[in-house]
Motif scaffolding. Structure first.
Motif, PDB file in Angstrom:
ATOM      1  N   CYS A  33       0.849  -1.187   0.000  1.00 29.66           N
ATOM      2  CA  CYS A  33       0.000   0.000   0.000  1.00 29.66           C
ATOM      3  C   CYS A  33       0.880   1.231   0.000  1.00 29.66           C
ATOM      4  O   CYS A  33       1.997   1.202   0.523  1.00 29.66           O
ATOM      5  CB  CYS A  33      -0.904   0.007   1.237  1.00 29.66           C
ATOM      6  SG  CYS A  33      -2.015   1.436   1.321  1.00 29.66           S
ATOM      7  N   LYS A  34       0.416   2.282  -0.605  1.00 34.69           N
ATOM      8  CA  LYS A  34       1.101   3.564  -0.497  1.00 34.69           C
ATOM      9  C   LYS A  34       0.073   4.685  -0.598  1.00 34.69           C
ATOM     10  O   LYS A  34      -1.090   4.459  -0.946  1.00 34.69           O
ATOM     11  CB  LYS A  34       2.173   3.713  -1.573  1.00 34.69           C
ATOM     12  CG  LYS A  34       1.655   4.033  -2.964  1.00 34.69           C
ATOM     13  CD  LYS A  34       2.793   4.458  -3.863  1.00 34.69           C
ATOM     14  CE  LYS A  34       2.283   5.062  -5.166  1.00 34.69           C
ATOM     15  NZ  LYS A  34       3.357   5.661  -5.950  1.00 34.69           N
ATOM     16  N   LEU A  35       0.504   5.887  -0.303  1.00 37.34           N
ATOM     17  CA  LEU A  35      -0.366   7.045  -0.353  1.00 37.34           C
ATOM     18  C   LEU A  35       0.020   7.889  -1.577  1.00 37.34           C
ATOM     19  O   LEU A  35       0.881   8.728  -1.512  1.00 37.34           O
ATOM     20  CB  LEU A  35      -0.192   7.853   0.927  1.00 37.34           C
ATOM     21  CG  LEU A  35      -1.135   9.011   1.153  1.00 37.34           C
ATOM     22  CD1 LEU A  35      -2.512   8.500   1.512  1.00 37.34           C
ATOM     23  CD2 LEU A  35      -0.625   9.912   2.268  1.00 37.34           C
ATOM     24  N   ARG A  36      -0.595   7.713  -2.674  1.00 37.25           N
ATOM     25  CA  ARG A  36      -1.631   6.771  -3.033  1.00 37.25           C
ATOM     26  C   ARG A  36      -1.380   6.325  -4.465  1.00 37.25           C
ATOM     27  O   ARG A  36      -0.502   6.866  -5.157  1.00 37.25           O
ATOM     28  CB  ARG A  36      -3.010   7.436  -2.927  1.00 37.25           C
ATOM     29  CG  ARG A  36      -3.147   8.630  -3.881  1.00 37.25           C
ATOM     30  CD  ARG A  36      -4.451   9.347  -3.731  1.00 37.25           C
ATOM     31  NE  ARG A  36      -4.475  10.582  -4.470  1.00 37.25           N
ATOM     32  CZ  ARG A  36      -4.887  10.726  -5.735  1.00 37.25           C
ATOM     33  NH1 ARG A  36      -5.346   9.666  -6.382  1.00 37.25           N
ATOM     34  NH2 ARG A  36      -4.854  11.882  -6.338  1.00 37.25           N
ATOM     35  N   TYR A  37      -2.142   5.352  -5.015  1.00 35.80           N
ATOM     36  CA  TYR A  37      -2.083   5.006  -6.434  1.00 35.80           C
ATOM     37  C   TYR A  37      -3.045   5.912  -7.195  1.00 35.80           C
ATOM     38  O   TYR A  37      -4.229   5.983  -6.888  1.00 35.80           O
ATOM     39  CB  TYR A  37      -2.471   3.545  -6.653  1.00 35.80           C
ATOM     40  CG  TYR A  37      -1.507   2.586  -5.995  1.00 35.80           C
ATOM     41  CD1 TYR A  37      -0.207   2.479  -6.467  1.00 35.80           C
ATOM     42  CD2 TYR A  37      -1.891   1.809  -4.915  1.00 35.80           C
ATOM     43  CE1 TYR A  37       0.701   1.616  -5.869  1.00 35.80           C
ATOM     44  CE2 TYR A  37      -1.003   0.942  -4.311  1.00 35.80           C
ATOM     45  CZ  TYR A  37       0.290   0.859  -4.786  1.00 35.80           C
ATOM     46  OH  TYR A  37       1.178   0.016  -4.187  1.00 35.80           O
ATOM     47  N   ARG A  38      -2.518   6.603  -8.205  1.00 38.07           N
ATOM     48  CA  ARG A  38      -3.328   7.580  -8.924  1.00 38.07           C
ATOM     49  C   ARG A  38      -4.005   7.012 -10.164  1.00 38.07           C
ATOM     50  O   ARG A  38      -4.997   7.569 -10.629  1.00 38.07           O
ATOM     51  CB  ARG A  38      -2.464   8.788  -9.312  1.00 38.07           C
ATOM     52  CG  ARG A  38      -2.064   9.638  -8.112  1.00 38.07           C
ATOM     53  CD  ARG A  38      -0.983  10.656  -8.449  1.00 38.07           C
ATOM     54  NE  ARG A  38      -0.774  11.581  -7.337  1.00 38.07           N
ATOM     55  CZ  ARG A  38      -0.071  11.295  -6.247  1.00 38.07           C
ATOM     56  NH1 ARG A  38       0.512  10.102  -6.127  1.00 38.07           N
ATOM     57  NH2 ARG A  38       0.061  12.181  -5.288  1.00 38.07           N
ATOM     58  N   THR A  39      -3.460   5.900 -10.694  1.00 34.18           N
ATOM     59  CA  THR A  39      -4.012   5.349 -11.928  1.00 34.18           C
ATOM     60  C   THR A  39      -3.989   3.837 -11.883  1.00 34.18           C
ATOM     61  O   THR A  39      -3.247   3.213 -11.108  1.00 34.18           O
ATOM     62  CB  THR A  39      -3.208   5.810 -13.156  1.00 34.18           C
ATOM     63  OG1 THR A  39      -1.899   5.220 -13.100  1.00 34.18           O
ATOM     64  CG2 THR A  39      -3.081   7.325 -13.219  1.00 34.18           C
ATOM     65  N   GLN A  40      -4.785   3.251 -12.742  1.00 31.89           N
ATOM     66  CA  GLN A  40      -4.795   1.798 -12.915  1.00 31.89           C
ATOM     67  C   GLN A  40      -3.432   1.304 -13.388  1.00 31.89           C
ATOM     68  O   GLN A  40      -2.934   0.283 -12.915  1.00 31.89           O
ATOM     69  CB  GLN A  40      -5.885   1.452 -13.928  1.00 31.89           C
ATOM     70  CG  GLN A  40      -5.964  -0.012 -14.317  1.00 31.89           C
ATOM     71  CD  GLN A  40      -7.134  -0.266 -15.256  1.00 31.89           C
ATOM     72  OE1 GLN A  40      -8.178   0.380 -15.165  1.00 31.89           O
ATOM     73  NE2 GLN A  40      -6.963  -1.209 -16.177  1.00 31.89           N
ATOM     74  N   LYS A  41      -2.814   2.042 -14.299  1.00 32.78           N
ATOM     75  CA  LYS A  41      -1.500   1.664 -14.836  1.00 32.78           C
ATOM     76  C   LYS A  41      -0.450   1.633 -13.724  1.00 32.78           C
ATOM     77  O   LYS A  41       0.412   0.740 -13.696  1.00 32.78           O
ATOM     78  CB  LYS A  41      -1.076   2.643 -15.923  1.00 32.78           C
ATOM     79  CG  LYS A  41       0.267   2.329 -16.568  1.00 32.78           C
ATOM     80  CD  LYS A  41       0.582   3.309 -17.674  1.00 32.78           C
ATOM     81  CE  LYS A  41       1.910   2.954 -18.361  1.00 32.78           C
ATOM     82  NZ  LYS A  41       3.048   2.919 -17.418  1.00 32.78           N
TER      83      LYS A  41
END
Length: 332
Positions: free
Chosen positions: A242-250
């Motif tokens: 986990c991280k802050l944050r995933y911005r895209t599906q790619k």
């Protein structure tokens, strides 16, 4: 006479307050108190069915004593409670008044052990005070954003916040555990001069105390009365990414592909906040997440579970704003 017995419990009544000490599992007591009108107190965190025991009770004109295995509670005629483990004093209420004080400190402070201050609505602002021990170390209480492991000297808000998980259960180096069983916003102060548990609005006091010969034994007894966590599924015992944050599906897929190239297995990947269009839409923004199902199907094919963060906030621009607003209006 201020003392009487009731269903193997010791009951103390004085000045409109009724306090009950009840055996609650092995080597443990549940202590409750109400003002004026007696009423049933819900179990709250004490959800598990336990052997409440019979307790050994002795009553004199000046005090009463109840014993449950290795723990004893003694209460004097002014309602001051003292707890013992194998005849060793482990905890005593803080009380400084002209009559009934057990301490050698000043009686002129006129500070009492259980303070009830009436507030609008029929509830009370309640403060429960205990003596402090300089050599005591205190652990537990959940997850707070601070560096102190030993909580002695700390002031902790008893409320849930972003990145704060309040679990009002402490373990003492004096071989006892203490659960503040009051579901109310409040505060605990583990001061050097005294310990105070405070509920901002409640109609009762409720706490559970246990003794043991080790922290493991104390925590085990706590789990017995509040409930044991279920076995964790084997396929979730690995690494959580986990991280802050995933911005895209790619971005999500790129991270997973890199882990696979390094032969590092992942059990779960967490897609955190602001993956939506507006707060309250509870769906992926198609501009940045064009095919969530294909993404999740691919992750599942790798044996990776997907956790998606959902927030309860509803933006006025959300497609769900009108219907949620109408729901709350109807609820009122």
């Amino acid at each position: 006479m201020y003392f009487h017995t009731e269903d193997h419990c010791l009951v103390f009544t004085r000045n409109g307050e009724t306090l009950k000490i009840q055996p609650w599992a092995e080597n443990s007591f549940r202590v409750t108190a109400v003002r004026w009108d007696s009423h049933d107190i819900p179990k709250n965190a004490l959800t598990e069915k336990v052997n409440t025991g019979t307790g050994e009770i002795s009553v004199t004109e000046d005090c009463a004593r109840i014993t449950n295995g290795g723990i004893s509670a003694v209460i004097n005629a002014y309602g001051v409670l003292s707890f013992y483990h194998k005849d060793q004093l482990i905890l005593r209420e803080y009380y400084r008044n002209y009559d009934g004080t057990l301490s050698e400190e000043s009686r002129c402070l006129r500070s009492i052990n259980r303070q009830w201050k009436g507030i609008p609505g029929g509830l009370y602002s309640i403060t429960q005070s205990f003596e402090s021990n300089d050599s005591e170390k205190i652990f537990g209480m959940g997850q707070y954003q601070q560096s102190s492991t030993n909580l002695k000297g700390c002031i902790l808000d008893l409320e849930q916040r972003n990145s704060q998980v309040s679990i009002p259960f402490m373990v003492s180096s004096l071989n006892y555990g203490f659960l503040w069983n009051n579901p109310a916003v409040g505060r605990v102060t583990f001061g050097m001069n005294k310990t105070e548990w405070h509920s901002a609005a409640s109609d009762h006091i409720d706490y559970w105390i246990t003794v043991g010969d080790s922290p493991a034994e104390i925590v085990e007894r706590y789990a017995d009365v509040t409930g044991h966590a279920p076995d964790f599924p084997d396929d979730l015992l690995g690494m959580w990414q986990c991280k802050l944050r995933y911005r895209t599906q790619k971005e999500v897929l790129d991270v997973v592909h890199r882990y696979r190239k390094k032969n590092i297995p992942i059990s779960v990947i967490v897609i955190d906040f602001f993956h939506w269009t507006y707060q309250g839409d509870w769906k992926f923004d198609p501009l940045y997440w064009p095919d969530p199902k294909a993404m999740i199907d691919e992750l599942h094919s790798y044996g990776i579970k997907v956790m998606v963060s959902v927030w309860p906030s509803v933006d006025k621009r959300s497609e769900n704003y009108c219907r949620t607003s109408r729901y709350f209006q109807l609820s009122e």
